[in-house]
Design an enzyme around this catalytic site. Structure first.
Site, mmCIF file in Angstrom:
data_model
loop_
_atom_site.group_PDB
_atom_site.id
_atom_site.type_symbol
_atom_site.label_atom_id
_atom_site.label_comp_id
_atom_site.label_asym_id
_atom_site.label_seq_id
_atom_site.Cartn_x
_atom_site.Cartn_y
_atom_site.Cartn_z
ATOM 1 N N TRP A 102 0.822 -1.210 0.000
ATOM 2 C CA TRP A 102 0.000 0.000 0.000
ATOM 3 C C TRP A 102 0.857 1.262 0.000
ATOM 4 C CZ3 TRP A 102 -4.390 -0.452 -2.058
ATOM 5 C CH2 TRP A 102 -5.096 -1.653 -1.928
ATOM 6 N N ASP A 172 -1.445 6.720 6.274
ATOM 7 C CA ASP A 172 -2.591 5.954 5.770
ATOM 8 C C ASP A 172 -2.949 4.930 6.844
ATOM 9 O OD1 ASP A 172 -4.328 4.141 4.648
ATOM 10 O OD2 ASP A 172 -3.047 3.621 2.942
ATOM 11 N N LYS A 196 -12.696 -1.254 7.104
ATOM 12 C CA LYS A 196 -12.108 -2.235 8.032
ATOM 13 C C LYS A 196 -12.647 -2.002 9.450
ATOM 14 C CE LYS A 196 -8.480 -1.867 4.788
ATOM 15 N NZ LYS A 196 -8.853 -2.839 3.790
HETATM 16 N N1 PMP Z 1 -4.466 1.635 2.087
HETATM 17 C C1 PMP Z 1 -4.540 0.513 2.819
HETATM 18 C C2 PMP Z 1 -3.626 0.353 3.986
HETATM 19 C C3 PMP Z 1 -5.475 -0.467 2.485
HETATM 20 O O1 PMP Z 1 -5.556 -1.586 3.218
HETATM 21 C C4 PMP Z 1 -6.337 -0.276 1.383
HETATM 22 C C5 PMP Z 1 -7.399 -1.279 0.981
HETATM 23 N N2 PMP Z 1 -7.336 -2.512 1.470
HETATM 24 C C6 PMP Z 1 -6.202 0.896 0.639
HETATM 25 C C7 PMP Z 1 -5.276 1.828 1.024
HETATM 26 C C8 PMP Z 1 -7.067 1.172 -0.564
HETATM 27 O O2 PMP Z 1 -8.331 1.467 -0.137
HETATM 28 P P1 PMP Z 1 -9.554 1.706 -1.124
HETATM 29 O O3 PMP Z 1 -9.846 0.383 -1.749
HETATM 30 O O4 PMP Z 1 -10.599 2.198 -0.199
HETATM 31 O O5 PMP Z 1 -9.130 2.706 -2.132
#
Ligand code: PMP
Length: 360
Positions: A102, A172, A196
């Site tokens: 991520w 994040d 989450k």
């Molecule tokens: N950052 C993290 C740490 C994530 O776990 C996720 C999704 N699992 C995201 C960003 C992306 O999120 P989204 O699908 O809501 O764009």
């Protein structure tokens, strides 16, 4: 009723009490003679709900008064790009610390809008650790430093907030928010996709310090401008009212559990139960350095890949859902967010023991 223990990484399990309340008031909310999804976001009833949700979140995280709390959209992914667009001037540098998939994605999406510097990375060891702070190569003139306090895919978590000096720290916190106390004042901005620990997907919570909002340029679309959203109380356009409502119910639930300190105690106990078993099993393995293991996402492998399919099939049968690891890394992953009770983790460990005994 056949709800089971759900280890999905996200959208993830929500507290059952929250779903029951939402179900009970789905058709008619709070005397509105309509569903909460069917009323104006500008009406006084919804505004009261929105304000209460914000108040509860502020209380849970002890958000200082010089921070705005925003309820936005676009998934965390949109904010990967929106952050540099708002907080970096063209040609300016921003430091990214890579601890998993991520943070890699966040850096990649930022590239068109800021000169991305990789200040530290554990890619060389397959993201099995957090590079020690002493080894970070930070640029004191960077627009900001970006970290991902919990990497959802590989299960790597910061257990301390790094000191980055005077440069604003951006985090994040999609997969760790509300799981433990969080010192908001150490950050310039925090953002989290809701799916989450907060509520349904499609909602993003942003907590941003006032002085950063002064950087937002006037020549970007309003809908991407954090200062505009803040000035309009997250109602620049129609917000995700359903998501906001559910988030409000989850905040009340977390408060009723004793708040984030109580959640942290439980989450630590859950994670320890699972890691201790994995480490002692001589059968399952978790590749992450102990000091960086996530309390929320626990990846593990079996001794042979051909055991993966029967493990998943039998786990499902035993009422343990969504244990398949992310497609990029394989193996298994148990996501054990706030809504997963200790009993769920104990049931998983009991199943793992039995599976190992039968397939040794
Ligand atoms: N950052 C993290 C740490 C994530 O776990 C996720 C999704 N699992 C995201 C960003 C992306 O999120 P989204 O699908 O809501 O764009």
């Amino acid at each position: 009723m056949s709800r089971q223990y759900n280890f999905s990484s996200g959208p993830a399990a929500l507290p059952e009490a929250v779903l029951q309340q939402a179900q009970a008031e789905l058709l008619e909310w709070n005397g509105a003679r309509a569903s909460v999804m069917e009323i104006s976001h500008r009406g006084k009833e919804f505004i009261a709900l929105a304000e209460e949700a914000e108040r509860d979140l502020r209380e849970l995280l002890a958000v200082p008064s010089n921070y705005k709390v925003l309820f936005l959209q676009g998934g965390a992914t949109q904010h990967f790009a929106q952050i540099p667009l708002n907080f970096a001037q063209r040609g300016q540098r921003a430091d990214y610390v890579l601890t998993g998939d991520w943070s890699e994605k966040a850096a990649k999406e930022a590239k068109p809008y800021v000169d991305v510097r990789i200040a530290a990375s554990s890619a060389a060891t397959h993201y099995d650790r957090i590079p020690p702070r002493a080894e970070w190569d930070l640029d004191p003139s960077a627009a900001y430093v970006h970290v991902t306090p919990n990497e959802t895919i590989r299960g790597v978590e910061f257990h301390d907030i790094p000191d980055v000096g005077g440069v604003p720290l951006i985090g994040d916190v999609s997969s760790t928010i509300l799981s433990r106390p969080l010192d908001v004042s150490k950050y310039g901005l925090l953002y989290a996709g809701a799916q989450k620990n907060i509520g349904p997907s499609g909602l993003v919570v942003v907590i941003v310090r006032d002085d950063l909002l002064e950087r937002c340029p006037k020549d970007i679309p309003k809908i991407l401008n954090y200062a505009e959203h803040a000035a309009q109380g997250s109602m620049l356009n129609t917000p995700n009212t359903w998501g906001w409502y559910l988030a409000g119910l989850v905040f009340k639930w977390v408060k009723a559990q004793g708040g984030v300190a109580a959640m942290a105690e439980r989450n630590r106990a859950k994670a320890e139960w699972l890691y201790d078993y994995i480490d002692g099993s001589g059968y399952y393995k978790n590749p992450v350095e102990r000091s960086a293991r996530s309390w929320m996402n626990v990846p593990f492998t079996l001794p042979r890949e051909e055991l993966d399919a029967p493990f998943l099939k039998e786990a499902e049968k035993a009422g343990l859902l969504a244990l398949k690891g992310h497609r990029t890394v394989g193996g298994m992953r148990a996501s054990i967010y706030n809504a997963m009770p200790l009993e769920g983790v104990q049931a998983l460990v009991d199943f793992m023991k039995d599976f190992a005994r039968r397939n040794g």
